[in-house]
Each structure stands twice: as C-alpha cells, then as structure tokens.
Design an enzyme around this catalytic site. Structure first.
Site, short mmCIF file in Angstrom:
data_model
loop_
_atom_site.label_atom_id
_atom_site.label_comp_id
_atom_site.label_asym_id
_atom_site.label_seq_id
_atom_site.Cartn_x
_atom_site.Cartn_y
_atom_site.Cartn_z
N LYS A 67 1.01 -0.99 -0.37
CA LYS A 67 0.04 -0.25 0.26
C LYS A 67 0.42 0.94 -0.38
O LYS A 67 0.10 2.16 -0.61
CB LYS A 67 -0.88 -0.11 1.02
N GLU A 75 -9.89 6.50 3.01
CA GLU A 75 -10.79 5.09 2.76
C GLU A 75 -9.62 4.33 3.62
O GLU A 75 -8.66 3.81 3.02
CB GLU A 75 -11.40 5.00 2.40
N SER A 125 1.93 -9.89 -0.62
CA SER A 125 0.89 -8.22 -1.01
C SER A 125 1.64 -7.66 0.14
O SER A 125 1.91 -6.70 0.81
CB SER A 125 0.02 -7.90 -1.41
#
Lengths: 218, 393
Positions: free
Chosen positions: B87, B109, B375
């Site tokens: 991220k 968010e 990830s």
C-alpha cells in the site's frame, strides 16, 4: 414534487437522507414500490413528480425499462446526482424518447465551460447545488450563492432551482429573490422522522404551507 | 488501452457528483505533468528506495516448492515494505503529488487499516494533516491498525452508515471530499474510484511488476510461466501483472470466495458480480436485482469489498487475466503452510493468492516458475487467525 428512490450507497447525501434510505430499504422499499406509489398519486392529483435516483439503480433496472416505468407512473423528470454530462449519452437517448426531463446539477466548483455543458444538456430545469457538500439542513446560506446562481441563469433559458442545505422558510424567501425555485428535502424528511406517525401528513402540510407562504410573500 | 480517456472498454469513467468534476480534472492535469517530471520521479524513487525499502526481494521458496513437488515457486516480498504491505508504494506517490498540488489536508478510506496506516505514514513524513475514514465494524476487527494510525498523528473517523465496512468508509471519504474540495487531497487506496484514480494507483504499483520481471529474468533469463496475486480492489495484482499483460505468462487473480462462491457470503465481484456503478466507476459488483449494493464477506478485511477495479473488469472480459478464487478455509491453510515451510507469515489477503498454488502447482512442470505476490505481512491478522484456529493469544 421530488421523490427519492432509496439507495444503499447515497454518496451525495448527508445523514438525514442516509438514515431515511436505510430505513426504507430495511422496510423492503424498492424501485418498483416507489414508482407504484407515484403512479397512485398522479392518478388522483395533478402533480409533476421528479425522481432523485442514483445512476446504479437506473443502470441495473435497465435504462429503457426504467424510463418506461417512470413515464407510465407519471414521472416528468429525473435528477441523477452521480451522473455527469460526460457519462450521460446513453441515458439522454432513452430519457428523451420517453419524454423525461434530464435535470443536471450545477455545482459551485463547476467551471464556466462545465456550466455551459450542463445548461445545454439539461431540460426541465437546472439544479443549482448551493454549496460544496452533501444534502442536509444548514443554518446559513453560502455567501457567494447569488453570484453562482446568476452565473448559471446567464447560460440558460430554463428555470434554475436551488437545493442542498435549504431548510427554513426565510432561506427559501431569500433564495427566491434570485432563483426560480427552491428545493427542500432533508428538512421534510427530518420532520416526518420526528413527528408521530398519525400527525405526519398534517406536519408536512403545514411546513409546506409555511414555505409557500414565505415564497408568495417575497 | 482505453477507448476514451478514463475508460477501460466500457468500465471506469467518472460517475460522481458534479462538485467533484473540477477537482478530478485538476488531479488529472497535475498528475499528467508530474508523472513525467524528472525531479518528481527522482524524489519518488528516493523515497521508494530509502524509506519504503525497495526493491523488495524476489525470493525462491524452495521448501514450499518441494512441498508441492513441481514448479519453482518464487515470492515477491511486498510484505517487507515499510508498514508491511504494498500500500505504501501508492500512498507515498499520492501524498507527494498532494504536496506538489499545494493541498495540505489528506483524507483516506481504509478497510483492514493497511491503506490507512500507509496514508497516515506518508502524511506524517510530509507533515500534512490526515483524516482516515474506517467502518465501525472494521475498527473493531483491526484495533491495532487504528492505534497505529492515531500514533502517526492521523484522526480516525468511525463510519456508522450502511454496512459499516470499507465501502461505507469510501462513501464517507467522498462526502468529505465533496465538502472540503478546495484544500483536500483524497488518497484512494486501490485501483478503484473515478478516473483518474484507477490509473494513478496502477502506475504507482507497477513498480512491483517491473522489479519482479527484472529479478526473475536475472535469475532465470526468462519470464515465469505464471504470476498469481490476490484481488480485492486489485492494486497489488495490477501492479505485478502489468508488465506481463499480452504475453505468454499466465496471470491469475485470486478473489475471496469467503464461505464459498455459492454461499452468498464472499467477495468475488469478478466471478459472481454483475455490471454496475460504485464509487464513481462502472465495474463488476455484488448487488441485488434493483442495484442495491450487497455486503461482501471475507476472512480478510482487505478483500471484503463488493466491487473491483474497472481495469480488472476489462482484463476479465478481454480474457487477459484468469480470475479464480480461494475460500476463507483455503486461505487459512495457505497461511499456516507458508508459516511452517518458509518461516514467512503472509497477510490473509496474500494467503488467498498462496492458496491457489494447491490447484496451479500440480498443473505445471518442474522446470517452470510461478511468482506469487506476497502483498503484505500477517501481523495484523493474528487475532483473526487465533480465533479461527480456536486459540487464544
């Protein structure tokens, strides 16, 4: 008369309409129920209902099927708060075929170029969003509202109605000085929510009378 | 690839309140300038290297390969990024862009909290005010990440509308943006939302695939047979897939099958969804016959989303990527397997990608290579895993 179809994800709406939508959905209200209800009213009374509906509800129902059902119920125009002029080609074709007005929203952030496009694409009236934000009652009107509405009016022959944040008769009276219409939504929903079920029709009637009184006395 | 700007075939677009059209145009224009600006690119490269810790390793998981007895399995270690997931590749990029655009207020968010933590981290780094919207349901499930965000100086706003999860947090962030549009930059965490977000987020995540392609070519002198990644909104998957689109490399996107694809409790928008509009773009999504959005379900909060990035929808329809799925139980088993064989504890999101090896590995030969994108790391999921296994921490 503007009627909203409840949606699970009303991103242009504030807490009042969000709560109303959740309650309505929990009680089993659907697109069909709302259109049937409108059909009942238009059979008995000479009113001009306008729908406020998020685009996914139209898209999923099917553009053609939705327009036909709305027309049959006596709907005269449709406001789609998340449909921009750029994405509206398909809906325009279908809505026009069924004689439904396409009411686009103009925002205080819209550039002159966008206001031109919005004015050109709209029919029925243009919905001027009074402020940057979501629907719901505010105590004050934005200071630059007159200029903004003037800027929209200079680009269209259509009536321009102001909505978002308008909740009180004196605000309606103020807006009526420079706009052709005033849209009050959340304040009515709040009123219905707070009134005891048996007194709701009376409460709505007297509030509407107050608003109209304020406009007539302008 | 897009027919008209902002569209991927019929998917994508800008289905938003009119108020957002001008800021979206401003974002599109600024991004257009900065993405090719040498000093912006150098600055971003510097932070990715020295702050995020890139390039992340591509690791040959020999024990796991032996376990399956077939192809060589390599893991792209995004779990080793600063803050523990891919991220941050995107949030550093977007927050850096925000500073160039003169926006001093950041909103985001978050579902599992990984994007929220990564945004709060980037905001702290660049000294910007940060507010993160998070569903009340997720706040309960991910209290550690909530705590982290607060320590990073972000304000975490509980969202109590709708299903109280990621989709509602995104609605609320969009409402904030509509209200504070002039000074606020909305950092979207996946390849979702209105144009230009799906493109911006993809571009900031493609670093994963570019590195992996160079790394595997250095190790083998050729491309892998297959690349596997999990798909919620789809940002890590699109990042690793992108350099291999339209090649002979088979690409597998693994969605959350939750309690099973026929249980009605899953997050498989591509496999089970229908076309509709959510959060500003046309995509496949989970909805009823009237277009009311249905809640998704997954053991992993990051895959618990009823929609999916519009470009993935395009890839699906064009047959460029195979979209498959793994259940909660399969993901949990894959988590345990990687922990025991390699000493690596993947996030439950990434465990869905690893779970697909059960089906894929037996189909490939010994001399073939599979890359799986890990990830994120699993620290945030320990209490969920303990609960599922009937253990106490």
């Amino acid at each position: 008369m503007e009627i909203g179809i409840p949606y699970s994800d009303p991103l242009a709406d504030g807490p009042t309409i969000q709560k109303a939508s959740e309650t309505a959905l929990a009680n089993g209200v659907t697109t069909d129920t709302v259109l049937e209800m409108i059909g009942e009213v238009t059979k008995k009374r000479d009113v001009s209902p306008v729908l406020m509906v998020y685009y996914n509800l139209i898209y999923r129902y099917g553009l053609e099927r939705f327009a036909r059902a709305a027309q049959r119920a006596g709907v005269e125009g449709v406001i789609v708060p998340d449909l921009t002029v750029e994405e509206s080609a398909d809906w325009k074709t279908v809505a026009t075929e069924h004689g439904l007005d396409m009411i686009f929203l103009a925002a205080p952030t819209s550039s002159d170029e966008r206001l031109e496009k919005i004015a050109a694409a709209s029919s029925g009236f243009v919905y001027a969003v009074s402020l940057t934000g979501v629907t719901g009652a505010r105590t004050e009107l934005p200071p630059d509202l007159t200029t903004f509405v003037g800027s929209v009016k200079s680009r269209t022959e259509l009536p321009v109605a102001v909505g978002f944040g308008v909740s009180r008769p004196e605000q309606a009276k103020e807006i009526a000085r420079f706009a052709d219409g005033v849209i009050v939504g959340s304040a009515l929903v709040d009123l219905i929510d707070k009134a005891a079920p048996t007194t709701r029709p009376e409460a709505v009637k007297s509030f509407a009378a107050e608003l109209i009184g304020a406009l007539r006395g302008k | 690839m897009a027919e008209k700007p902002g569209h991927f075939g019929e998917f994508g677009g800008q289905y938003v309140p009119e108020t957002l059209m001008t800021p979206l145009a401003e974002l599109t224009a600024s991004y257009g300038v900065y993405k090719d600006d040498a000093s912006f690119c150098d600055e971003l490269a510097h932070y990715l290297k020295d702050y995020v810790g890139r390039p992340t390793p591509l690791y040959h998981a020999k024990n796991l390969s032996t376990h399956y007895g077939g192809p060589a399995i390599w893991l792209k270690r995004e779990d080793l990024c600063h803050t523990g997931a891919h991220k941050i590749n995107n949030t550093i990029g977007q927050v850096l862009l925000a500073t160039k655009m003169g926006k001093n207020r950041i909103i985001a968010e978050t579902g599992a909290g990984q994007h929220g933590v990564a945004t709060a981290t980037a905001a702290a780094l660049f000294g910007l005010e940060c507010r993160v919207y998070m569903g009340e349901e997720d706040i309960g499930r991910q209290s550690l990440n909530v705590f982290k965000m607060k320590l990073l100086g972000a304000e975490v706003i509980p969202v109590t509308s709708g299903s109280r999860t990621l989709k509602d947090a995104m609605n609320e962030a969009l409402r904030d943006w509509v209200t504070n549009v002039r000074d606020t930059f909305y950092v979207i965490g996946s390849v979702a939302g209105p144009h230009p977000y799906p493109t911006i987020v993809r571009d900031f995540q493609v670093v994963i695939g570019r590195e992996a392609k160079a790394q595997i070519n250095e190790a083998y002198g050729q491309d892998p047979a297959a690349v596997v990644a999990c798909v919620g909104g789809g940002s890590n998957a699109i990042g690793i897939f992108y350099p291999w689109l339209n090649s002979r490399v088979k690409l597998y996107g693994v969605e959350a099958a939750g309690h099973g694809l026929d249980s009605g409790e899953h997050g498989a928008a591509l496999e089970k969804g229908t076309k509709g509009i959510l959060h500003g773009s046309l995509q496949y999504l989970l909805q009823d016959d009237f277009g009311q959005i249905q809640p998704a379900h997954s053991i992993s909060a990051g895959l618990d989303y009823p929609g999916v990035g519009p470009e993935h929808c395009y890839f699906k329809d064009e047959g460029l990527v195979d979209y498959v799925s793994a259940t909660d139980d399969e993901a949990l088993a894959a988590f345990q397997l990687l922990s025991k064989t390699e000493g690596i504890q993947p996030a439950l999101e990434s465990s869905h990608a690893l779970a697909y090896l059960e089906k894929l590995a037996p189909e490939l030969g010994e001399h073939q290579v599979i890359i799986v994108n890990v990830s994120g790391r699993g620290d945030k999921d320990m209490h969920v895993i303990a609960e599922q296994l009937g253990l106490e921490i």
